[in-house]
Enzyme design. Sequence first.
Site, PDB file in Angstrom:
ATOM      1  N   ASP A 185      17.857  12.593 -28.536  1.00 21.74           N
ATOM      2  CA  ASP A 185      17.351  13.558 -27.564  1.00 21.74           C
ATOM      3  C   ASP A 185      17.696  14.971 -28.005  1.00 21.74           C
ATOM      4  OD1 ASP A 185      16.384  14.893 -25.388  1.00 21.74           O
ATOM      5  OD2 ASP A 185      18.012  14.314 -24.037  1.00 21.74           O
ATOM      6  N   ASP A 218      22.029   8.561 -26.374  1.00 22.07           N
ATOM      7  CA  ASP A 218      21.212   8.679 -25.167  1.00 22.07           C
ATOM      8  C   ASP A 218      20.439   7.398 -24.858  1.00 22.07           C
ATOM      9  OD1 ASP A 218      20.685  10.310 -22.998  1.00 22.07           O
ATOM     10  OD2 ASP A 218      18.849  11.141 -23.855  1.00 22.07           O
ATOM     11  N   LYS A 237      17.142   3.100 -20.084  1.00 25.56           N
ATOM     12  CA  LYS A 237      16.690   4.283 -20.825  1.00 25.56           C
ATOM     13  C   LYS A 237      17.131   4.152 -22.275  1.00 25.56           C
ATOM     14  CE  LYS A 237      17.745   9.214 -21.362  1.00 25.56           C
ATOM     15  NZ  LYS A 237      18.582  10.343 -20.857  1.00 25.56           N
ATOM     16  N   GLU A 276      13.837  14.183 -19.707  1.00 26.02           N
ATOM     17  CA  GLU A 276      12.857  13.194 -20.166  1.00 26.02           C
ATOM     18  C   GLU A 276      13.200  11.771 -19.766  1.00 26.02           C
ATOM     19  OE1 GLU A 276      16.042  12.104 -22.543  1.00 26.02           O
ATOM     20  OE2 GLU A 276      15.389  14.131 -22.042  1.00 26.02           O
ATOM     21  N   ARG A 321      14.076  10.364 -16.983  1.00 25.07           N
ATOM     22  CA  ARG A 321      13.423   9.887 -15.758  1.00 25.07           C
ATOM     23  C   ARG A 321      11.933   9.642 -15.984  1.00 25.07           C
ATOM     24  NH1 ARG A 321      15.373  15.129 -12.677  1.00 25.07           N
ATOM     25  NH2 ARG A 321      17.011  14.778 -14.239  1.00 25.07           N
ATOM     26  N   LYS A 347      18.268  21.606 -26.645  1.00 26.29           N
ATOM     27  CA  LYS A 347      19.703  21.647 -26.397  1.00 26.29           C
ATOM     28  C   LYS A 347      20.389  22.525 -27.440  1.00 26.29           C
ATOM     29  CE  LYS A 347      19.905  16.794 -24.825  1.00 26.29           C
ATOM     30  NZ  LYS A 347      20.462  16.939 -23.470  1.00 26.29           N
ATOM     31  N   ASP A 373      13.828  18.466 -21.325  1.00 30.52           N
ATOM     32  CA  ASP A 373      15.127  17.807 -21.490  1.00 30.52           C
ATOM     33  C   ASP A 373      15.477  16.937 -20.285  1.00 30.52           C
ATOM     34  OD1 ASP A 373      17.412  17.152 -22.873  1.00 30.52           O
ATOM     35  OD2 ASP A 373      18.576  18.844 -22.105  1.00 30.52           O
TER      36      ASP A 373
END
EC number: 3.4.11.23
Length: 427
Positions: free
Chosen positions: A200, A218, A195, A279, A281, A207, A277
């Site tokens: 993010d 991230d 990933k 995202e 996956r 967030k 949020d």
Amino acid sequence: MTEAMKITLSTQPADARWGDKATYSINNDGITLHLNGKDDLGLIQRAARKIDGLGIKQVALTGEGWDTERCWAFWAGYKGPKGVRTVMWPDLDDAQRQELDNRLTIIDWVRDTINAPAEELGPEQLAQRAVDLLCSVACDSVTYRITKGEDLREQNYMGLHTVGRGSERPPVLLALDYNPTGDKDAPVYACLVGKGITFDSGGYSIKQSAFMDSMKSDMGGAATVTGALAFAITRGLNKRVKLFLCCADNLISGNAFKLGDIIRYRNGKNVEVMNTDAEGRLVLADGLIDASAQHPRLIIDMATLTGAAKTALGNDYHALFSFDDTLAGRLLTSAAQENEPFWRLPLAEFHRNQLPSNFAELNNTGSATYPAGASTAAGFLSHFVENYREGWLHIDCSATYRKAPVEQWAAGATGLGVRTIANLLTA
């Protein structure tokens, strides 16, 4: 030029005047670390952090007792994100020194890459840095393809395109092939999927600042699997391995994806977005589909995926999920051999069914009815792994990054996980 502070090891306790719990003492000759035989590597790492805290930026590891593991423990605690530190290493045999040098090059690359500001490290820059690292260790055996922006949509990488389309910096898929065999038809032994969310914000499920301020990290999963492949190569990896990095920003704009959108993947799965949020996956799914198509013996994906894993394990362990008990045991053995912290969390068949949607086959997030967020996230990913019950490991890498310093780590990236995955690849 300032003289380097000498650091020596002793198995004797410190002078009583330092207290009965002293792990180090200072005298005219330098600093002595007092090993107790219980957790010597941890003691060395914590002492190194304290030495850095004293403002000592040049040290020389001298005397007896230093080996690769102890030198590395010192550096793990001593290195920080600000300023320059210089270490004069002790005399090591050629093999130990080469191992240490490879760690310093590759794991420091991982830490520095994760620590880089998002303004400097977008999706394309992350992919290119990964290529540059791997070419530096095995360029003759590396080929790669970078697919970005609208080309992703045209080639049906809909998860990655959907998440990344809200940013002016286009999303990127890096597909890299390390093939040391020279045979273009050689079977693929393993696929690594990372990933690479370079920032993010949470998207429209935005967030709070307290949870967003570390989100340059991230992409820690992508950096770690890249480092793991490079490090495995330095240890003699002679099998074909493919690397897939799913890189994007998750931002808000007029073109960003929204709650209620449905993503249609190449493997036939449809996913309703109920939390922008969640995202990670969504982008990993595209990488896992590609990995499965290679029919490897081993698939490892790595991602800073859920707050639930961090709630369970803090920043102290990486969370491991697998349906394959034998493979999970092999990874935990590798982790023990490399002195890296992994902990297995539950993943059962029923977790795959705890993401119901009224409008699609899957929801991209769980509900209060199914609160095991780290396990349901792993269950979600399993829908994109062709043979999910064998040969697949999911790592929710909670120990990748620390927002604040602690007794053994400076603030920022740790590099944990590189050695374990490399160990597994070369076992």
